[in-house]
Design a protein around this motif. Structure first.
Motif, mmCIF file in Angstrom:
data_model
loop_
_atom_site.group_PDB
_atom_site.id
_atom_site.type_symbol
_atom_site.label_atom_id
_atom_site.label_comp_id
_atom_site.label_asym_id
_atom_site.label_seq_id
_atom_site.Cartn_x
_atom_site.Cartn_y
_atom_site.Cartn_z
ATOM 1 N N HIS B 42 0.856 -1.187 0.000
ATOM 2 C CA HIS B 42 0.000 0.000 0.000
ATOM 3 C C HIS B 42 0.891 1.235 0.000
ATOM 4 C CE1 HIS B 42 -4.089 -1.229 0.119
ATOM 5 N NE2 HIS B 42 -3.897 -2.098 1.088
ATOM 6 N N CYS B 43 0.317 2.362 -0.390
ATOM 7 C CA CYS B 43 1.106 3.592 -0.491
ATOM 8 C C CYS B 43 0.840 4.506 0.718
ATOM 9 C CB CYS B 43 0.768 4.312 -1.790
ATOM 10 S SG CYS B 43 -0.931 4.849 -1.893
ATOM 11 N N LEU B 45 -0.496 7.293 0.819
ATOM 12 C CA LEU B 45 -1.847 7.886 0.769
ATOM 13 C C LEU B 45 -2.825 7.024 1.564
ATOM 14 C CD1 LEU B 45 -4.097 9.756 -0.336
ATOM 15 C CD2 LEU B 45 -4.161 8.310 -2.372
ATOM 16 N N PHE B 46 -2.712 5.720 1.392
ATOM 17 C CA PHE B 46 -3.550 4.765 2.128
ATOM 18 C C PHE B 46 -3.385 4.996 3.637
ATOM 19 C CE2 PHE B 46 -3.832 0.597 4.231
ATOM 20 C CZ PHE B 46 -5.042 0.098 3.772
ATOM 21 N N LEU B 49 -4.917 8.391 4.729
ATOM 22 C CA LEU B 49 -6.389 8.355 4.780
ATOM 23 C C LEU B 49 -6.869 7.481 5.935
ATOM 24 C CD1 LEU B 49 -7.182 8.074 0.967
ATOM 25 C CD2 LEU B 49 -7.704 10.006 2.459
ATOM 26 N N THR B 69 -7.680 9.468 -6.140
ATOM 27 C CA THR B 69 -8.828 10.057 -5.445
ATOM 28 C C THR B 69 -10.022 9.090 -5.413
ATOM 29 O OG1 THR B 69 -9.417 11.167 -7.514
ATOM 30 C CG2 THR B 69 -8.173 12.438 -5.914
ATOM 31 N N GLY B 72 -8.968 6.126 -3.175
ATOM 32 C CA GLY B 72 -8.743 6.653 -1.823
ATOM 33 C C GLY B 72 -10.060 6.924 -1.122
ATOM 34 N N CYS B 126 1.484 11.301 -5.477
ATOM 35 C CA CYS B 126 2.661 11.125 -6.345
ATOM 36 C C CYS B 126 2.810 12.196 -7.441
ATOM 37 C CB CYS B 126 2.605 9.760 -7.011
ATOM 38 S SG CYS B 126 2.983 8.410 -5.911
ATOM 39 N N HIS B 157 4.646 7.850 -3.201
ATOM 40 C CA HIS B 157 5.076 6.471 -2.960
ATOM 41 C C HIS B 157 6.444 6.191 -3.581
ATOM 42 C CE1 HIS B 157 3.652 1.972 -2.758
ATOM 43 N NE2 HIS B 157 4.549 2.269 -1.847
#
Lengths: 406, 476
Positions: B42-43, B45-46, B49, B69, B72, B126, B157
């Motif tokens: 997972h990145c 952002l994950f 959030l 988006t 996410g 990214c 990421h």
């Protein structure tokens, strides 16, 4: 543009949705691992369980700074060696696109180093909405995967469905409804589906079929390619409602010479007419009803036609992608802002559409009295039954039944 | 090992190249088994959030491509059951040339006007970071325009290999919402708990019993408004290492000490954690804690009788890989392979603990399961700990253990919950095998299902039966 729920999906998403429906397709993505992981999990939003093999190379700051593509090259050789696929679909990412990675050149350069045929996919996330990606992948399949067959090998009573992919909420049900319709009318069987529940082998043998059915506008170019290369005619009419079913059958017959089973046809059409009368009688008490339909352009136009046969002709359509020469009464690129505006402007009584539109209607004090989800994007709806079509005889029954229950 | 089959395994070379735990000195020693990875980590952002969507009154603006988006939002919605305040701002091709500052300002204005949040978190992803968009530069302007704190976190990421930086950075960013307050005696904050229902936890209940109240659990049970009051706590209890940067920032800004009480399984470590908390808060609770400790140790001893010799591959759990693997080794199980995200500072101790049990498993990177399927054939484990296709494991006659539910617990409750889950899985497996044998014809020895799995013959004792017996004697 700000979104409370989902943006309009990108071309890369559309391409991945189309490829991921093919059980043994092999996809290698040159991009950050998180995007691949997110997309695999995100397909559950579409009630899909992708059976394909999608790999990521991951990408580092160093790769981006120096334009180093060795990760991709090594990954391609490894997948070729270990999985031994016939084809590898090679995809870039928004990141590799920004730095100008030429996926096509890499595929050409790697051609001599791998046994598999490398098929570069251009949909990088910046070329348009998801319909671009769906159209591109269907054309790639038609160009690179479908093999030629001798005329004698063709199966005269078979057809190919082109364009039903996981983004179509009623897709699996529509496939079933069309299979049933064409079997009962002509004794014809489905040879291949591009791409819902399909396989690379099945798609490569698509030229065995006598006719192609373009299940959406994004399939037209792929169908035209296959018509030119393999002399398989294609049908563009879609069987929504009585009129739609008739136009669909007439076009198929004109392209194939198939002869319909009149007894079956007349019996079923007569039953449908009975349902139409019953629905119209039922709706009389409500007065003129205003309906809002959302989804892709084919769903919106098809369902509008179907509803008009039930006497609901005051309708507005919201299409969740760009439509060239968008017809009157239909709003394309229906973002959330557009959905809000149109809801306020038209005050519909019924909504047949996507979950976000339905959610907006529920959250606001609108006139909307009845809603039914028929398209994506989805929020929480589980959709596993294959018996909720919008097309064919069953599609008409299904919507008729819903209207009788309001 | 089946030599013929082993020779046909495509990833045999990289499997052989993977280092043993005893050879791991630095993060680079953990190899990726293949260049083509599935499904990948997972990145950040994950992670961002996951944390931010818990904080009520905090609106989140996710700035990135349609994919970032769309997916996410889907994740945040599911995680928060539709109660999230996550919004999306899509980066288009033109934005790469012309920048996004105006779009961001307009989006923030829309969020403020439509939803009146108490603070807003801007997340750049990214593409935004690759094009060098300075999102941080607009936060001050936005704060003075709207009079609410604007937080900002980067989640690219391509600079890391997991979602962990996204969790840590977002947690740390929350300190901006906090104010120095007068400390209250026997009031604590919990940092790093990412599950609902903290109040039901063993730690929470014990603290309450000894007169300690929980000010808030960050991020699982707090709001942007409440975070202002975080300074009232006299101690921060850190339940996950990802919250350490936040704990350090709070120590600096609010003068709050912190103590580690991580999600660990080994009773000794839990005991030490309780002792540390008790010392800070001057709690006379060690008698009761030791009773709980003894019960956990006893339960482990019973379980060990049943699990001794069971061979496992560790994939992933919400717990720390090596601490978790050490626990299974202490249950008498044999560690064949451990998949790790990365090597953390405190892993050296866990490595020594595992090696001390006589185990020296091979190690590779997490979230790359295709080559791992060759590892199953080569190493023939009895059980896989983590997420994998259940059907693939069933076909190879490997039991599967996942602890997503159990991991919401803290303290000895976690140890007991994990043992209980093992018991359930082994019992279910035993029933299924009994059923398979019973439904076969009298020549059940040649039942194709059992014959096709070499493991069927590798179970001289009925482990589930032992666990069942243990249940009656020790677990009930």
């Amino acid at each position: 543009m700000i979104y409370q729920y989902y943006p309009i999906a990108s071309c890369r998403m559309g391409a991945l949705w189309t490829l991921s429906d093919i059980a043994d397709s092999c996809i290698v993505e040159f991009g950050p691992a998180g995007t691949t992981h997110f997309s695999i999990e995100g397909m559950s939003n579409l009630n899909a369980e992708p059976p394909s093999h999608g790999y990521t190379t991951h990408i580092s700051e160093r790769d981006l700074t120096f334009g180093d593509t060795s990760r991709l090259e090594k990954a391609l050789m490894e997948v070729d060696q270990h999985q031994n696929p016939k084809y590898i679909f090679v995809m870039g990412s928004t990141l590799s696109s920004i730095i100008g990675t030429d996926i096509e050149s890499i595929c050409m350069m790697m051609e001599t180093k791998v046994k598999a045929k490398l098929i570069p996919v251009k949909s990088d996330g910046f070329r348009g909405d998801f319909t671009y990606g769906i159209e591109e992948v269907l054309m790639l399949l038609a160009t690179h995967v479908v093999r030629s067959v001798d005329e004698a090998e063709k199966k005269p009573l078979s057809y190919t469905l082109v364009g039903t992919t996981m983004d179509v909420y009623s897709g699996r049900s529509d496939i079933r409804a069309i299979k049933e319709l064409l079997y009962n009318l002509y004794g014809a069987t489905c040879h291949t589906v591009f791409t819902e529940g399909s396989s690379v082998d099945s798609i490569s043998n698509a030229a065995f079929a006598a006719v192609q059915i373009a299940m959406r506008k994004e399939a037209h170019k792929a169908c035209a390619l296959m018509e030119k290369a393999h002399e398989i005619p294609y049908v563009t009419a879609l069987p929504y409602g009585l009129g739609g079913i008739e136009a669909f059958c007439e076009e198929i017959e004109s392209k194939t010479g198939w002869v319909r089973n009149q007894a079956y046809h007349q019996t079923e059409i007569s039953k449908l007419k009975g349902i139409v009368r019953r629905v119209m009688e039922h709706l009389k008490d409500f007065g003129p009803l205003r309906v809002m339909v959302s989804g892709n352009i084919d769903t919106v136009q098809g369902v509008n036609k179907l509803l008009s046969e039930f006497g609901i002709s005051e309708s507005v359509g919201l299409v969740n992608h760009i439509v060239k020469n968008c017809p009157e009464g239909i709003y394309d690129q229906a973002t959330e802002t557009v959905k809000h505006e149109v809801l306020n402007k038209y005050s519909p009584d019924l909504i047949l559409g996507d979950a976000v539109l339905i959610e907006f209607a529920k959250c606001r004090s609108t006139s909307v009295r009845w809603t039914h989800q028929i398209s994506n994007p989805n929020l929480d709806q589980v959709n596993i039954s294959h018996q909720k079509p919008l097309m064919g005889i069953e599609g008409m029954r299904y919507i008729g039944e819903w209207l009788l229950n309001i | 090992m089946n030599e013929n089959k082993a020779q046909a395994l495509p990833f045999k070379g990289s499997i052989e190249a993977a280092k043993k735990l005893s050879e791991i000195r630095e993060d680079a020693d953990i190899i990726q088994l293949s260049h083509a990875i599935f499904p990948g980590t997972h990145c950040p952002l994950f992670g961002a959030l996951m944390v931010s969507s818990y904080v009520k009154d905090l609106a989140v603006l996710n700035i990135g491509t349609e994919e970032c988006t769309f997916y996410g939002k889907d994740f945040a919605r599911l995680r928060q059951k539709g109660k999230d305040l996550v919004f999306s701002l899509v980066t288009h091709k033109n934005d790469i040339t012309f920048g996004m500052h105006e779009k961001i300002k307009n989006a923030v204005q829309w969020i403020v006007e439509m939803h009146q949040p108490k603070a807003i978190l801007l997340i750049s992803t990214c593409v935004v970071e690759l094009i060098g968009e300075d999102v941080g530069a607009v936060t001050e302007t936005l704060e003075s325009a709207w009079g609410i704190p604007i937080l900002f976190v980067k989640t690219e990421h391509f600079k890391c290999n997991s979602h962990i930086p996204g969790i840590s950075d977002t947690m740390a960013m929350l300190v901006k919402l906090m104010e120095k307050k007068e400390k209250q005696h026997h009031v604590i904050n919990v940092l790093g708990h990412r599950f609902d229902g903290f109040a039901e936890n063993e730690l929470a209940k014990l603290l309450e019993k000894y007169g300690v109240s929980v000010n808030m659990s960050i991020p699982s049970d707090c709001s942007a408004t409440q975070l202002r009051e975080a300074g009232h706590a006299s101690l921060n209890i850190v339940t996950d290492f990802t919250a350490l940067p936040l704990a350090k920032a709070m120590a600096e800004k609010l003068d709050q000490p912190y103590v580690l009480f991580e999600k660990q399984l080994m009773p000794e470590r839990i005991l030490q954690g309780y002792a540390a908390i008790g010392k800070y808060l001057d709690l006379d609770w060690m008698d009761e804690v030791e009773q709980m400790y003894n019960h956990a140790v006893q339960t482990m001893a019973f379980a060990r009788k049943a699990l001794e010799g069971q061979r496992f591959i560790y994939g992933n759990t919400p717990m720390k890989a090596l601490e978790c693997a050490h626990f299974f080794c202490e249950l008498g199980m044999k560690a064949l392979w451990v998949q790790m995200r990365e090597l953390y500072a405190d892993d050296t101790g866990f490595i020594a603990d595992i090696l001390a049990t006589g185990n020296d498993p091979k190690v590779s990177r997490i979230a790359n399961i295709i080559p791992m399927r060759d590892v199953y054939d080569l190493y023939q484990p009895d059980v896989y700990i983590g997420h994998e296709s259940p059907m693939i494991l069933i076909r190879k006659n490997i039991k599967q253990l996942t602890f997503d539910q159990e991991a919401s617990a803290l303290g000895f409750q976690l140890t007991l919950g994990v043992i209980e889950k093992i018991k359930q899985v082994y019992q279910a497996d035993s029933s299924a095998r009994m059923h398979a044998m019973g439904s076969a014809n009298p020549h059940s020895q040649s039942h194709p299902h059992l014959q096709s799995h070499p493991h069927a013959a590798r179970h001289p004792k009925d482990v589930a039966g032992h666990l069942h017996g243990v249940s009656k004697g020790g677990f009930a």
